[in-house]
Design a protein around this motif. Structure first.
Motif, PDB file in Angstrom:
ATOM      1  N   ASN A 110     -14.777  25.233 -58.278  1.00 14.96           N
ATOM      2  CA  ASN A 110     -14.718  25.214 -59.735  1.00 14.96           C
ATOM      3  C   ASN A 110     -14.881  23.800 -60.283  1.00 14.96           C
ATOM      4  O   ASN A 110     -14.474  23.523 -61.405  1.00 14.96           O
ATOM      5  CB  ASN A 110     -13.390  25.793 -60.199  1.00 14.96           C
ATOM      6  CG  ASN A 110     -13.195  27.192 -59.646  1.00 14.96           C
ATOM      7  OD1 ASN A 110     -14.096  28.018 -59.747  1.00 14.96           O
ATOM      8  ND2 ASN A 110     -12.058  27.435 -59.019  1.00 14.96           N
ATOM      9  N   GLY A 111     -15.410  22.925 -59.449  1.00 18.80           N
ATOM     10  CA  GLY A 111     -15.581  21.546 -59.894  1.00 18.80           C
ATOM     11  C   GLY A 111     -14.256  20.858 -60.112  1.00 18.80           C
ATOM     12  O   GLY A 111     -14.147  19.900 -60.880  1.00 18.80           O
ATOM     13  N   GLN A 112     -13.227  21.332 -59.424  1.00 19.58           N
ATOM     14  CA  GLN A 112     -11.880  20.801 -59.667  1.00 19.58           C
ATOM     15  C   GLN A 112     -11.610  19.513 -58.902  1.00 19.58           C
ATOM     16  O   GLN A 112     -10.620  18.844 -59.142  1.00 19.58           O
ATOM     17  CB  GLN A 112     -10.828  21.856 -59.304  1.00 19.58           C
ATOM     18  CG  GLN A 112     -10.556  22.033 -57.813  1.00 19.58           C
ATOM     19  CD  GLN A 112     -11.553  22.955 -57.106  1.00 19.58           C
ATOM     20  OE1 GLN A 112     -12.691  23.127 -57.549  1.00 19.58           O
ATOM     21  NE2 GLN A 112     -11.149  23.528 -55.994  1.00 19.58           N
ATOM     22  N   GLY A 113     -12.510  19.145 -57.980  1.00 16.73           N
ATOM     23  CA  GLY A 113     -12.276  17.952 -57.161  1.00 16.73           C
ATOM     24  C   GLY A 113     -11.350  18.275 -56.016  1.00 16.73           C
ATOM     25  O   GLY A 113     -10.508  19.167 -56.114  1.00 16.73           O
ATOM     26  N   ILE A 114     -11.556  17.604 -54.860  1.00 16.50           N
ATOM     27  CA  ILE A 114     -10.686  17.826 -53.698  1.00 16.50           C
ATOM     28  C   ILE A 114     -10.263  16.459 -53.177  1.00 16.50           C
ATOM     29  O   ILE A 114     -11.114  15.638 -52.826  1.00 16.50           O
ATOM     30  CB  ILE A 114     -11.425  18.609 -52.607  1.00 16.50           C
ATOM     31  CG1 ILE A 114     -11.851  19.979 -53.131  1.00 16.50           C
ATOM     32  CG2 ILE A 114     -10.528  18.777 -51.386  1.00 16.50           C
ATOM     33  CD1 ILE A 114     -12.663  20.786 -52.143  1.00 16.50           C
TER      34      ILE A 114
END
Lengths: 450, 586, 224
Positions: A383-387
């Motif tokens: 979701n393009g949330q970054g990891i």
């Protein structure tokens, strides 16, 4: 006839290619000249066989090509000839195998005086650990891994307290010191390879492997992952800097130990809020960003990412390229954050800010963007949330003009090219795969839907 | 006795009459062979196109951007798997094995024709399932053809959704297909040989196919075991191979498994697989060389022993693919030794091929050119194998372009050259027509020279240290600009070679329609398949009477004989007048 | 690891044997004429095919056994209690095998009447075995040993499952032979009778072999 001449030319050509081609081993920078020696022996033996057998074949083709009235000999076998050939071949093979096994014996026997360090691989970067003063590594476990304990150190283990943790793909090693590299993986298979050292070994999750070498030439060498480890395998690079012993000691001294990191604790958002006033001028009180001032949204960004970027601005790693005028504006601001603690605090505060969705400016083909985003998803998330373990910031909710600018900056080396921008080279390589304006627009159009 | 199994008036070789029973649901080994061949070559064309796409990326990383990193890994994976399993294995054994075994052994058909037909349809199904993975969300797997877990079944690798599952299923179906075919090949060779066809009178092509099939039957189960267990790890979450690990930032449920265990299983299959492809090639090229050099194969017994020895040894060398895998490094001593021992019988085969040419009467026909090209590339590929098999020498070269260069030379170019030699050689028997010689020669030259200029430089790029399976090299310090130039050159050569293959297809189509009628035995060969009453052979192969075999298949240029070959069917004391007439000049 | 070494040793022995058999020593260019092969196997092709297939199965289960042993050496291995039912199932399979052996010896006789019962009994006992295995699975899942609980459990289901699948395959051929046997045997042509005899023979060979494999697997499961 032509085929015989062609084979002769191919043989001559191959030999010339061998001697004239500019591509051969990189200059050796470790103790493993014996490995190069075994390679040379193999080249000599196989080279002779290659030339002799092929030339003999070419001779046969010329000499015994079909002519009218000529007939072939009838000789089903010649056991004597075959025995001789067997013996000679066996000798040739033994000449290559014996030194090979002898050197392998050295390779599997680590010298007693070897110093130790641990190279930890994960998708798709390297970190390192030194055993500290007690010369013992503390226990680690995948289950202990958190944002503040990226190595997964066992907090209870006394042996681990003085372990030196290097959260960077760059490691230093002392010259002329036999060194054993323990190799550990947090996720999939990787491989620790330094071409100039000649050695390589896989990292196997659930298991610790090792290799050893003595760096002999001061300098900087690339560490490559040479075992396929996922889509960004090619971007998994590290560096080993071989130092004079004094320089190495000085470097090691600067690296934090586990207990120091624990003592320092996570950043304090309330203290950070005080310093945030300065940021608010451009990034807005809620960190929403402002296009007119070239300020991206920062609200909710992962604190490790923000800390790293702020450090880059401070140290001139980012914002110093002449074309990065927006980045240049950040540099003087960093003077207001006097130390690491201040940076950590403000980063912790920024992480707590609630993001809001900015307006979309860019339009593109969302479906194609989704396909292209498949190449980003492994680091920046579904979701393009970054990891955080991938060192990848959130993309969803970021201003699209900012993403477009950064992709261009990465592609053109305006951002990420500095040697201390630890993970910038990854984005540079991946941005290279999106050379067209349309690619960028499509991806962004998709990101705007997330 | 062995040959009684197939009586002359066998009941089950009834002639099929409808189009469907003749060409679709056919139980005739020749039709099945052609079905196998067409399917395998079609799959191979897909793999070839994939390789061009990723070669364009590697040669010109900034110019085309035809592939993204994900697709790059997917194409590399599919290229490798298709070429090794679905093209080479299927074409050598399913194609040529099916066509040649009954004809060369003097049988009417395979002993289990129905099973043989099933084998093809399962094979086709496996290809369809594999190709279907291009169309599922996420695309085919990009785990590399070795499919090493954990990355092959964990996020971060393309195709981890449907692609890998379909790949495993497809492999499982292929193994079933292969087992059905393999049972047939082995049993037919053992039980359905013509009268007088003793084991040591079999052509080397049959020996190669026979031993390769046995290898396949024993080795494919290892892949099946690995595939089943990995499928369970992927689908229901067991931990056969999966260790405790992080995935996308979080700890997974897996724990305690061993990825190295998978590698052992994979290579226990994977190394014999090399010989499953190589041994039929060895055998077929021996026959081609002997026919066109008008001379018996030199050292037939040694050649048979070498095939058997290589086959047996191939089961004890697998871990030479794993020198730097993190397994117990002491295994290196054992596996380096066994690996280099296998070089001895292999080298003897090469010597004997060349000694077959020695004092021969060499007709440089198109099949012969391909066979000579094979000897050259195989010497090159075999010798570079000595680098990688020797554990210490392997250290700097493992996982670099040297490996790519090596196995494409030894397992790509060499077997493919044999395939072409074999197709050109047996084309007259299969179709009854000659191919166009000029086109064939042009095809040979472009293929050999082009392929060599692709793979020779790769070895040196590998010695320099270029790692394999890299989407792009970025700014790596030790890689000079000249290496990037060379990569571009390799890509251009690859495009040329691929284009040259069009000549082959044009030739096949042209010859099928317009080729000169070949007659039953245009090469004046002695082995049994050239002595069929009809060309192409009809259903049942041998008309009324099964052939009787009176001699070995290599009676060429026998002193005192009037012609320079004596067919296997000619009795020992009947003079040696073969019933063939026509001679085709090269 | 020991088992894989055994594998290696077997392979080498096989190779040496192959090289030593005298057939491969003959010089084919010397002997001309219609030579009769010495020592060639004079079996019907289906029998040879079956034995080749058994070799494939051996490789499959042998590899499973090797992997089982290698995996069992890892520290997370928790052996599961072997249900007592397995002993009962084993007895069923042994009896099934005996029944088929009886069917085989009856099938050699001219009168095929006795065949019906022994062949059917053998098959039914095998079906009983399979149901028994299913019940054993249910007992285990019921007491908390699911497929994914531990590799030992997973292996139990996997090995018994694969073995069961092979028996099912055998039952297919058994069913076909059995239908034939219950038909009007007296009216069959000589060829059909021969075919029937062969089917019964092959079934018995296959059953004995799968019984052997089961005994080995059972021993393996018991030993850890």
């Amino acid at each position: 006839m032509v085929v015989a001449i062609a084979i002769i030319l191919l043989v001559v050509g191959s030999v010339l290619f061998h001697f004239l081609s500019p591509w051969y081993f990189t200059p050796l920078a470790s103790n493993w000249e014996l490995i190069d020696f075994t390679v040379s022996i193999t080249f000599v033996v196989t080279g002779i066989v290659f030339v002799v057998t092929n030339l003999f074949m070419a001779y046969c083709i010329i000499r015994y090509r079909h002519r009218k009235g000529h007939r072939a000999d009838y000789n089903p076998e010649d056991t004597k000839l075959e025995s001789w050939l067997t013996i000679i071949t066996t000798l040739g093979v033994a000449a290559m195998l014996a030194p090979g096994l002898a050197v392998w014996g050295d390779f599997v026997t680590v010298p007693d005086d070897a110093a130790e360090f641990e190279a930890v691989g994960q998708q798709w970067h390297w970190t390192y650990r030194f055993p500290g003063e007690d010369q013992q590594f503390g226990n680690v476990d995948i289950r202990h891994i958190t944002e503040d304990n990226a190595f997964g150190m066992d907090p209870e283990d006394p042996a681990g307290q003085d372990d030196v943790l290097v959260e960077s793909p760059i490691v230093h090693l002392p010259v002329d010191q036999p060194t054993r590299a323990w190799l550990r993986s947090k996720d999939v298979l990787h491989d620790f390879a330094v071409p100039q050292f000649r050695v390589k070994m896989d990292l196997v999750p659930g298991h610790v492997s090792y290799t050893w070498f003595t760096p002999t030439v001061v300098g900087e060498y690339e560490i490559l992952c040479e075992e396929l480890c996922g889509m960004a395998h090619f971007a998994m690079r590290g560096r080993v800097v071989v130092d004079e012993p004094d320089d190495f000691d000085a470097w090691l001294e600067e690296q934090p130990t586990y207990s120091e990191l624990v003592a320092q604790g996570p950043g304090d958002p309330t203290l950070g809020q005080a310093s945030y006033g300065l940021c608010a001028a451009c990034h807005g009180p809620q960190g929403g960003g402002m296009q007119a001032l070239n300020a991206p949204r920062i609200a909710g960004l992962n604190k490790r990412y923000v800390e790293r970027q702020l450090g880059y601005y401070r140290d001139g790693v980012r914002g110093t390229h002449e074309l990065d005028t927006a980045g240049a504006m950040m540099r003087p601001i960093l003077a207001a954050l006097p130390n690491e603690a201040a940076i950590r605090n403000v980063a912790a505060y920024i992480e707590t800010l609630a993001p809001e969705t900015p307006p979309a400016n860019v339009s593109g083909d969302i479906e194609r963007g989704a396909e292209l985003y498949a190449n980003c998803v492994s680091c920046h998330g579904e979701n393009g949330q970054g990891i955080w373990t991938m060192n990848a910031p959130a993309l969803a909710g970021q201003h699209d003009w900012y993403i477009a600018t950064q992709l261009r900056n990465f592609r053109e080396g305006i951002r990420g090219a500095h040697r201390m921008d630890l993970y910038g080279d990854q984005m540079m390589m991946l941005a290279d795969a999106l050379p067209h304006e349309k690619d960028v627009n499509d991806i962004i159009a998709y990101l705007n839907t997330l | 006795m062995a040959y009684v199994a197939f009586a002359d008036n066998d009941t089950h070789s009834h002639d099929p009459d409808t189009f469907i029973s003749k060409y679709i649901w056919s139980q005739d080994h020749k039709v099945i062979a052609i079905q196998y061949g067409i399917t395998a070559i079609s799959a191979g064309i897909v793999a070839l196109v994939l390789s061009l796409l990723f070669r364009l990326q590697l040669g010109f990383p900034d110019s085309f951007s035809l592939v993204q990193p994900n697709e790059y890994y997917q194409y590399v994976t599919m290229h490798g798997m298709i070429m090794v399993v679905y093209l080479l294995t299927a074409l050598f054994l399913g194609g040529f094995g099916n066509y040649l075994i009954p004809l060369m052994c003097g049988a009417r058909d395979m002993v289990f024709p129905y099973l043989n037909m099933l084998s093809f349809w399962f094979y086709l199904l496996s290809v369809i399932v594999l190709m279907a993975s291009f169309f599922v969300p996420g695309g085919p797997t990009g785990a590399g053809w070795t499919l090493y877990p954990p990355q092959s079944i964990s996020p971060g690798t393309p195709g981890v959704g449907g692609g890998i599952v379909l790949m495993i299923l497809s492999l499982a179906i292929f193994i079933i297909a292969f087992t059905m075919g393999g049972l047939n090949y082995v049993t037919t060779v053992l039980q359905a040989r013509a009268r007088g066809m003793t084991l040591m009178r079999m052509p080397l092509a049959i020996w190669g196919i026979f031993v390769a099939t046995i290898l396949g039957l024993l080795a494919f189960p290892a892949l099946l075991v690995a595939a089943i267990m990995m499928l369970l790890d992927r689908v229901i979450g067991t931990s056969f191979f999966m260790p405790e690990m992080l995935s996308m930032g979080d700890a997974t449920e897996y724990g305690g498994g061993s990825p190295i265990l998978f590698q052992h299983l994979f290579w226990f299959f994977g190394h014999p697989e090399v010989y499953i492809v190589a041994l039929p090639a060895f055998g077929m090229v021996s026959d081609v060389l002997s026919v066109h050099a008008r001379k018996n194969i030199f050292g037939y017994r040694m050649m048979v022993w070498a095939i058997v020895a290589i086959g047996a040894l191939s089961f004890v060398v697998w871990a030479h693919h794993m020198y730097v895998s993190g397994m117990n490094p002491y295994f290196g001593f054992f596996f380096a030794t066994t690996t280099l021992i296998i070089a001895v019988p292999t080298a003897l085969k090469v010597y004997n091929w060349i000694l077959t040419l020695w004092r021969g009467d060499i007709h440089l026909t198109v099949p012969m050119l391909f066979a000579i090209g094979f000897i050259f590339t195989f010497i090159h590929g075999g010798l570079t194998g000595l680098f990688l098999g020797n554990v210490t020498v392997d250290l700097p070269l493992s996982d670099t372009y040297f490996v790519i260069g090596h196995f494409h030379m030894v397992m790509g170019v060499s077997p493919v050259l044999v395939l072409f030699a074999a197709i050109y050689h047996w084309f007259p028997k299969i179709t009854g027509r000659m191919f166009h010689t000029g086109l064939g020669k042009l095809h040979f030259w472009l293929t050999l020279l082009g392929a060599y200029s692709i793979y020779l430089p790769m070895h040196y790029l590998g010695i320099l240290g270029l790692p394999r399976r890299y989407f792009a090299y970025g700014d790596t310090d030790f890689i000079p600009e000249s290496a990037n130039l060379m990569n571009a050159g390799i890509t251009i050569a690859a495009l040329l070679v691929a284009a040259a293959q069009c000549l082959f297809f044009i030739n096949v189509i042209w010859s099928l329609m317009k080729g000169k009628k070949s007659g039953p035995n245009p090469w004046r060969a002695a082995s049994l398949e050239w002595q069929t009453p009809d060309t192409p052979p009809k259903h049942g192969n041998w008309g009324e009477q099964l052939p009787e075999v009176h001699r070995w298949p290599y009676d060429y240029s026998v002193p005192g004989a009037t012609q320079d070959f004596i067919p296997q069917t000619v009795p020992a004391n009947s003079g040696d007048a073969p019933q063939n007439e026509q001679e085709v000049e090269d | 690891m020991n088992i894989s070494l055994l594998f290696v040793a077997l392979g080498v022995a096989l190779m040496v044997w192959c090289l030593l058999i005298s057939q491969l020593q003959t010089k084919p260019w010397v002997s001309k004429g219609l030579v009769q092969e010495q020592g060639a196997v004079s079996l019907p092709a289906p029998r040879v095919g079956l034995w080749v297939f058994l070799a494939v199965i051996t490789s499959l289960f042998g590899l499973f056994a090797v992997v089982y042993n290698m995996r069992a050496e890892f520290p997370d291995w928790r052996p599961l209690p072997d249900p007592n039912l397995l002993w009962f199932n084993t007895a069923l399979l042994i009896l099934g095998s005996i029944a088929l052996q009886r069917a085989r010896s009856v099938s050699e006789k001219p009168n095929l009447d006795g065949l019906k019962w022994s062949l059917t009994t053998g098959g039914l006992l095998t079906i009983g075995f399979l149901f028994g295995q299913l019940i054993a699975w249910r007992q285990l899942t019921g007491s908390g040993y699911a497929f994914t609980t531990n590799p030992a459990d997973a292996f139990f289901y996997l090995l018994t499952g694969i073995h069961g699948l092979h028996l099912l395959g055998g039952l297919w051929f058994w069913a076909r032979a059995n239908l034939k046997v219950w038909g009007n045997v007296a009216m069959y042509s000589i060829e059909e009778v021969a075919h029937l005899r062969l089917s019964v023979q092959l079934c018995s060979v296959y059953w004995h072999y799968l019984l052997l494999i089961w005994l080995i697997l059972f021993g393996l499961l018991l030993s850890t």
